[in-house]
Design an enzyme around this catalytic site. Structure first.
Site: not given
Length: 309
Positions: A63, A67
């Site tokens: 996704h 991060d």
């Protein structure tokens, strides 16, 4: 086949855990490496391993949270500086193509190798060749987040060379044809079916690597009978409400997925930086093992062999 955890933290880098990235080493199987997510400083982590950026063949993004992708542009540039000329394919949710193209364009990064970006959608096969199948399903997160199921196709059985020698067939090019299951005629006129001289089929391995998610049934489907399941465990079991509100999972929820899916082993990753030190790690591990005894807690630079069956 090895799993190499390059970053096992959640949200932001910490001294003991960098943000998300996992390498699936397929050096024996296809002479390459597949990367799953590429958080900030992934290439710095790679410097402390035997991973060569030029060997990275595919990058699978779960996704688009930072991060999981902020290390991608730098790694793409580094792969070019290392002289890689072989194509690289990036798979990811809608928007990954624009992210890659714009960051490379605005930073004036020119790649010396072909770059292919493929946007993925729910419940599809995103890759298949004669060795592997990669399937995806959409999970439950604040933004589109996907899990990957990597299926190694079954391998033919071992050629029964001793049996061939017993019937007078000497080693040579014919062995290769028989190994491939072909039907061949030998010098004395006998016709041999390769399938009659092969041992049992060797079952392929299954690895499930899931992106950030709440507990959901899609995770069970992706992980069905997996040899290795990698699942996030951002929070401890007493933070179930917090995990739900932030679209994440607890240790116990990850373990429950592994149990329902009949997975062989579970590796917990994406651990919140609130959990530090050996005592916290043992607590998280104990919570998961109370539900699924084959649970393990990943840490940065951990290499996990996935042996052939």
């Amino acid at each position: 086949m090895n799993l190499y955890f390059l970053g096992t933290g959640a949200g932001l880098p910490a001294k003991h855990r960098n943000v998300s990235s996992i390498a699936l080493e397929l050096l024996e199987e296809r002479g390459s490496i597949w990367l799953f997510d590429c958080g900030e400083a992934t290439q710095h982590r790679i410097l402390y391993t035997n991973i060569k950026p030029a060997k990275i063949e595919k990058i699978f993004i779960t996704h688009l949270h930072g991060d999981h992708i902020y290390g991608l542009p730098g790694l793409l540039g580094t792969r070019s500086f290392h002289g890689a000329e072989s194509p690289l394919v990036i798979y990811g949710p809608p928007g990954i193509k624009a992210f890659v193209e714009q960051t490379l364009k605005l930073s004036f990064t020119h790649l010396k190798y072909p770059l292919i970006t493929k946007e993925i959608f729910d419940d599809e096969t995103v890759f298949e060749d004669d060795q592997f199948i990669v399937k995806v399903k959409k999970l439950e997160h604040g933004i589109p987040s996907f899990g990957y199921r990597i299926i190694e196709k079954d391998l033919p059985g071992t050629l029964l060379a001793d049996r061939l020698k017993e019937i007078g067939v000497k080693p040579g090019p014919i062995y290769k044809k028989l190994k491939n299951g072909e039907t061949v005629q030998i010098a004395d006129g006998r016709v041999l079916n390769g399938k009659d001289f092969l041992g049992p089929v060797k079952k392929g391995r299954i690895v499930s690597i899931l992106g950030d998610t709440r507990y959901c049934k899609q995770s069970v489907g992706l992980s069905k009978d997996a040899d290795v399941l990698v699942h996030e465990a951002t929070f401890a079991k007493d933070e179930e409400l917090l995990a739900y509100n932030y679209f994440h999972s607890t240790t116990v929820q990850a373990a429950q997925i592994a149990l329902e899916a009949n997975a062989k082993t579970l590796w917990l990753t994406h651990i919140s930086s609130r959990y530090q030190g050996e005592e916290d790690c043992q607590m998280l591990l104990a919570e998961a093992r109370a539900v699924f005894p084959e649970a393990n807690l990943a840490h940065d630079f951990l290499c996990v062999p996935i042996p052939k069956k």
